[in-house]
Design a protein around this motif. Structure first.
Motif, PDB file in Angstrom:
ATOM      1  N   GLN A 299      -2.533   2.184  -3.073  1.00  0.00           N
ATOM      2  CA  GLN A 299      -2.087   1.300  -4.161  1.00  0.00           C
ATOM      3  C   GLN A 299      -0.968   2.003  -4.940  1.00  0.00           C
ATOM      4  OE1 GLN A 299      -2.876  -1.932  -5.121  1.00  0.00           O
ATOM      5  NE2 GLN A 299      -1.186  -1.505  -6.519  1.00  0.00           N
ATOM      6  N   PRO A 300       0.251   1.447  -4.922  1.00  0.00           N
ATOM      7  CA  PRO A 300       1.335   2.144  -5.637  1.00  0.00           C
ATOM      8  C   PRO A 300       1.097   2.180  -7.138  1.00  0.00           C
ATOM      9  CG  PRO A 300       2.138   0.106  -4.621  1.00  0.00           C
ATOM     10  CD  PRO A 300       0.694   0.214  -4.280  1.00  0.00           C
ATOM     11  N   GLU A 301       1.396   3.339  -7.715  1.00  0.00           N
ATOM     12  CA  GLU A 301       1.265   3.451  -9.174  1.00  0.00           C
ATOM     13  C   GLU A 301       2.618   3.292  -9.849  1.00  0.00           C
ATOM     14  OE1 GLU A 301      -0.919   7.079  -9.543  1.00  0.00           O
ATOM     15  OE2 GLU A 301      -2.653   6.045  -8.664  1.00  0.00           O
ATOM     16  N   GLU A 302       3.654   3.576  -9.093  1.00  0.00           N
ATOM     17  CA  GLU A 302       5.004   3.342  -9.626  1.00  0.00           C
ATOM     18  C   GLU A 302       5.925   2.959  -8.467  1.00  0.00           C
ATOM     19  OE1 GLU A 302       7.826   5.635  -9.600  1.00  0.00           O
ATOM     20  OE2 GLU A 302       6.907   7.378  -8.653  1.00  0.00           O
ATOM     21  N   PRO A 303       7.044   2.261  -8.776  1.00  0.00           N
ATOM     22  CA  PRO A 303       7.850   1.678  -7.701  1.00  0.00           C
ATOM     23  C   PRO A 303       8.413   2.674  -6.698  1.00  0.00           C
ATOM     24  CG  PRO A 303       8.796   1.168  -9.893  1.00  0.00           C
ATOM     25  CD  PRO A 303       7.521   1.890 -10.116  1.00  0.00           C
ATOM     26  N   HIS A 304       8.727   3.892  -7.154  1.00  0.00           N
ATOM     27  CA  HIS A 304       9.421   4.819  -6.250  1.00  0.00           C
ATOM     28  C   HIS A 304       8.529   5.959  -5.780  1.00  0.00           C
ATOM     29  CE1 HIS A 304      12.974   2.534  -7.142  1.00  0.00           C
ATOM     30  NE2 HIS A 304      12.736   2.679  -8.424  1.00  0.00           N
ATOM     31  N   GLN A 305       7.244   5.712  -5.801  1.00  0.00           N
ATOM     32  CA  GLN A 305       6.266   6.709  -5.375  1.00  0.00           C
ATOM     33  C   GLN A 305       6.595   7.248  -3.975  1.00  0.00           C
ATOM     34  OE1 GLN A 305       2.451   5.247  -6.395  1.00  0.00           O
ATOM     35  NE2 GLN A 305       1.413   6.268  -4.715  1.00  0.00           N
ATOM     36  N   ARG A 306       6.419   8.564  -3.831  1.00  0.00           N
ATOM     37  CA  ARG A 306       6.670   9.174  -2.511  1.00  0.00           C
ATOM     38  C   ARG A 306       5.364   9.388  -1.774  1.00  0.00           C
ATOM     39  NH1 ARG A 306      11.985  11.403  -2.359  1.00  0.00           N
ATOM     40  NH2 ARG A 306      12.869  11.624  -4.441  1.00  0.00           N
ATOM     41  N   THR A 307       5.484   9.532  -0.463  1.00  0.00           N
ATOM     42  CA  THR A 307       4.308   9.842   0.337  1.00  0.00           C
ATOM     43  C   THR A 307       4.734  10.603   1.584  1.00  0.00           C
ATOM     44  OG1 THR A 307       2.412   8.919   1.552  1.00  0.00           O
ATOM     45  CG2 THR A 307       4.416   7.617   1.588  1.00  0.00           C
ATOM     46  N   ALA A 308       3.810  11.423   2.112  1.00  0.00           N
ATOM     47  CA  ALA A 308       4.022  11.953   3.457  1.00  0.00           C
ATOM     48  C   ALA A 308       3.701  10.810   4.417  1.00  0.00           C
ATOM     49  CB  ALA A 308       3.105  13.140   3.692  1.00  0.00           C
ATOM     50  N   LEU A 309       4.232  10.901   5.627  1.00  0.00           N
ATOM     51  CA  LEU A 309       4.037   9.782   6.568  1.00  0.00           C
ATOM     52  C   LEU A 309       3.845  10.288   7.993  1.00  0.00           C
ATOM     53  CD1 LEU A 309       4.266   6.704   7.342  1.00  0.00           C
ATOM     54  CD2 LEU A 309       6.734   7.079   7.547  1.00  0.00           C
ATOM     55  N   TYR A 310       2.808   9.769   8.635  1.00  0.00           N
ATOM     56  CA  TYR A 310       2.570   9.979  10.058  1.00  0.00           C
ATOM     57  C   TYR A 310       2.343   8.587  10.638  1.00  0.00           C
ATOM     58  CZ  TYR A 310       1.501  14.744   8.485  1.00  0.00           C
ATOM     59  OH  TYR A 310       1.556  15.989   7.906  1.00  0.00           O
ATOM     60  N   VAL A 311       3.261   8.095  11.468  1.00  0.00           N
ATOM     61  CA  VAL A 311       3.175   6.699  11.916  1.00  0.00           C
ATOM     62  C   VAL A 311       3.484   6.618  13.410  1.00  0.00           C
ATOM     63  CG1 VAL A 311       5.606   6.234  11.228  1.00  0.00           C
ATOM     64  CG2 VAL A 311       4.012   4.332  11.426  1.00  0.00           C
ATOM     65  N   GLY A 312       2.707   5.806  14.122  1.00  0.00           N
ATOM     66  CA  GLY A 312       3.005   5.643  15.551  1.00  0.00           C
ATOM     67  C   GLY A 312       1.795   5.208  16.350  1.00  0.00           C
ATOM     68  N   SER A 313       1.713   5.706  17.579  1.00  0.00           N
ATOM     69  CA  SER A 313       0.640   5.313  18.504  1.00  0.00           C
ATOM     70  C   SER A 313      -0.716   5.712  17.929  1.00  0.00           C
ATOM     71  CB  SER A 313       0.840   5.999  19.856  1.00  0.00           C
ATOM     72  OG  SER A 313       2.085   5.619  20.405  1.00  0.00           O
ATOM     73  N   LYS A 314      -1.663   4.794  18.040  1.00  0.00           N
ATOM     74  CA  LYS A 314      -2.950   4.983  17.363  1.00  0.00           C
ATOM     75  C   LYS A 314      -3.678   6.281  17.771  1.00  0.00           C
ATOM     76  CE  LYS A 314      -6.539   2.074  15.476  1.00  0.00           C
ATOM     77  NZ  LYS A 314      -7.152   3.254  14.939  1.00  0.00           N
ATOM     78  N   PRO A 315      -3.744   6.609  19.072  1.00  0.00           N
ATOM     79  CA  PRO A 315      -4.478   7.838  19.424  1.00  0.00           C
ATOM     80  C   PRO A 315      -3.885   9.079  18.750  1.00  0.00           C
ATOM     81  CG  PRO A 315      -4.020   6.519  21.382  1.00  0.00           C
ATOM     82  CD  PRO A 315      -3.270   5.871  20.263  1.00  0.00           C
ATOM     83  N   LEU A 316      -2.561   9.138  18.624  1.00  0.00           N
ATOM     84  CA  LEU A 316      -1.944  10.311  17.979  1.00  0.00           C
ATOM     85  C   LEU A 316      -2.191  10.288  16.473  1.00  0.00           C
ATOM     86  CD1 LEU A 316       1.532  10.951  19.686  1.00  0.00           C
ATOM     87  CD2 LEU A 316      -0.577  12.290  19.854  1.00  0.00           C
ATOM     88  N   VAL A 317      -2.116   9.096  15.862  1.00  0.00           N
ATOM     89  CA  VAL A 317      -2.364   9.001  14.417  1.00  0.00           C
ATOM     90  C   VAL A 317      -3.826   9.358  14.138  1.00  0.00           C
ATOM     91  CG1 VAL A 317      -2.354   7.489  12.384  1.00  0.00           C
ATOM     92  CG2 VAL A 317      -0.526   7.286  14.087  1.00  0.00           C
ATOM     93  N   ASP A 318      -4.743   8.872  14.965  1.00  0.00           N
ATOM     94  CA  ASP A 318      -6.171   9.199  14.775  1.00  0.00           C
ATOM     95  C   ASP A 318      -6.382  10.707  14.885  1.00  0.00           C
ATOM     96  OD1 ASP A 318      -6.727   6.565  14.471  1.00  0.00           O
ATOM     97  OD2 ASP A 318      -7.577   6.267  16.474  1.00  0.00           O
ATOM     98  N   ASP A 319      -5.695  11.310  15.846  1.00  0.00           N
ATOM     99  CA  ASP A 319      -5.842  12.732  16.097  1.00  0.00           C
ATOM    100  C   ASP A 319      -5.373  13.564  14.889  1.00  0.00           C
ATOM    101  OD1 ASP A 319      -6.580  14.670  17.977  1.00  0.00           O
ATOM    102  OD2 ASP A 319      -4.465  15.121  18.393  1.00  0.00           O
ATOM    103  N   ILE A 320      -4.163  13.272  14.413  1.00  0.00           N
ATOM    104  CA  ILE A 320      -3.639  14.050  13.276  1.00  0.00           C
ATOM    105  C   ILE A 320      -4.426  13.714  12.008  1.00  0.00           C
ATOM    106  CG2 ILE A 320      -1.695  12.454  12.742  1.00  0.00           C
ATOM    107  CD1 ILE A 320      -1.280  16.182  12.427  1.00  0.00           C
ATOM    108  N   ALA A 321      -4.870  12.460  11.877  1.00  0.00           N
ATOM    109  CA  ALA A 321      -5.615  12.059  10.668  1.00  0.00           C
ATOM    110  C   ALA A 321      -6.906  12.864  10.540  1.00  0.00           C
ATOM    111  CB  ALA A 321      -5.920  10.566  10.701  1.00  0.00           C
ATOM    112  N   GLN A 322      -7.551  13.079  11.680  1.00  0.00           N
ATOM    113  CA  GLN A 322      -8.804  13.858  11.673  1.00  0.00           C
ATOM    114  C   GLN A 322      -8.544  15.269  11.145  1.00  0.00           C
ATOM    115  OE1 GLN A 322     -10.535  13.823  15.526  1.00  0.00           O
ATOM    116  NE2 GLN A 322     -12.571  14.273  14.746  1.00  0.00           N
ATOM    117  N   ILE A 323      -7.431  15.843  11.570  1.00  0.00           N
ATOM    118  CA  ILE A 323      -7.070  17.195  11.125  1.00  0.00           C
ATOM    119  C   ILE A 323      -6.700  17.181   9.634  1.00  0.00           C
ATOM    120  CG2 ILE A 323      -5.181  18.901  11.367  1.00  0.00           C
ATOM    121  CD1 ILE A 323      -5.601  18.230  14.467  1.00  0.00           C
ATOM    122  N   LEU A 324      -5.953  16.160   9.223  1.00  0.00           N
ATOM    123  CA  LEU A 324      -5.518  16.085   7.826  1.00  0.00           C
ATOM    124  C   LEU A 324      -6.707  15.874   6.878  1.00  0.00           C
ATOM    125  CD1 LEU A 324      -2.370  13.855   8.431  1.00  0.00           C
ATOM    126  CD2 LEU A 324      -2.333  16.248   7.698  1.00  0.00           C
TER     127      LEU A 324
END
Ligand code: FDP
Length: 326
Positions: A299-324
């Motif tokens: 949920q954005p708290e301000e319009p220009h909020q920053r974030t890290a991003l990991y986006v793409g194929s689900k198996p790779l996102v699931d894999d890195i998400a588990q580590i994160l």
């Protein structure tokens, strides 16, 4: 003669199939008009050596407006004249931009010229946007919407002439610009399951500044996947959508100069990360932030909020998400 289906015809059929009004079509017409005009400016600007570098002066001796300011002005013009937008959030403007606060129906979050380091080379840049809708059943409080509440999200790669649009629960579609500047030939995009074409896309120069666990994950994957990086999110993400793999802009936490750390990441949530996350989800993929939280849930708290991003194929996102998530 052979005529390809146009974007407008595609979206008209979509609206009619779902018994929807034409308001969305009118908004899309405005966004497409803005993108075409920016595309034209970009192409002719490159030709005339007039791409708007900061402080540069054109052949008439006038100070050139920066390309990102031109793109912003064009976009605000079309969003205003279509009469369907309540307010907008844009990379170029600090405050939320009121547009048609009474009659508007949609919120538009956009970056009409993303990847500015490519501008002086005439290389691909992006126009990214997310669309949410006002509450039509009760009072609208105008709050900033999370990606899960977007109705659509899209990106143009300029001046390549491709347009990718994701519609809520209706898939991700890609169009190409034709000789008469119409976006045509819808092709549904799904991330490929075959891992042989998958790629990793990130700024290798930052690698040692990532969290150790992220560095270790990359080291484990690097023998398996090719690395590609253009430096403009729309272009890099376009490749990932076609070939599969992972685009990432992790948090910078180990920079030799601690002042250059970016623990919250670099990319903007509302008009960069949530846009590609929405497109990716409709194409069968996923996206998370540095804590492994789904980007679309933030949920954005301000319009220009920053974030890290990991986006793409689900198996790779699931894999890195588990580590994160640790
Ligand atoms: P840019 O700074 O050139 O405008 O968020 C903007 C963005 O480009 C993205 O389009 C791109 O993916 C990323 O930043 C590139 O950042 P780095 O130059 O740090 O790799």
């Amino acid at each position: 003669m052979r005529f390809e289906q146009t974007f407008m015809n595609f979206i008209l059929q979509h609206q009619e199939r779902h018994n929807r009004t034409y308001h969305f079509l009118i908004l899309m017409d405005a966004i497409i008009s803005a993108a075409k005009r920016i595309q034209h400016y970009y192409l002719t600007g490159a030709l005339k050596g007039n791409l708007g570098l900061v402080g540069s002066v054109n052949v008439q001796g006038e100070e050139v407006m920066r390309m990102d300011q031109i793109a912003q002005e064009i976009t605000i013009h079309y969003l205003g004249s279509c009469g369907r937008v309540i307010h907008a959030v844009s990379e170029e403007t600090k405050e939320i931009i009121p547009i048609n606060t009474e009659g508007g129906r949609y919120f538009v979050y956009f970056d009409s010229l993303d990847g500015s380091s490519n501008v002086s080379h005439g290389l691909p840049v992006g126009f990214l946007f997310g669309i949410a809708k006002r509450n039509l059943d009760g009072p609208e409080d105008g709050h900033l919407r999370a990606g899960k509440d977007y109705r659509a999200a899209g990106m143009f790669v300029i001046p390549t002439g491709t347009f990718t649009l994701a519609l809520l629960d209706s898939g991700t579609w890609r169009f190409h610009i034709d000789e008469i500047m119409n976006f045509v030939k819808p092709i549904q995009v799904m991330l490929p399951e075959d891992t042989r074409s998958w790629e990793l896309s990130f700024n290798e120069a930052n690698r040692r500044a990532f969290a150790e666990r992220v560095q270790a994950w990359i080291a484990e994957k690097e023998r398996k996947y090719a690395f590609r990086y253009l430096g403009a999110l729309a272009g890099d993400f376009h490749r990932i959508l076609s070939n599969g793999g992972l685009f990432m802009y992790p948090a910078i936490v180990n920079h030799p100069n601690p002042e250059k750390n970016r623990p919250k990441g670099k990319l903007r949530l509302m008009y960069e990360a949530a846009v590609v996350a929405f497109i990716c989800r409709e194409a069968g993929g996923d996206a998370v932030d540095e804590a492994g939280t789904p980007i679309l849930e933030i949920q954005p708290e301000e319009p220009h909020q920053r974030t890290a991003l990991y986006v793409g194929s689900k198996p790779l996102v699931d894999d890195i998400a588990q580590i994160l998530r640790g």
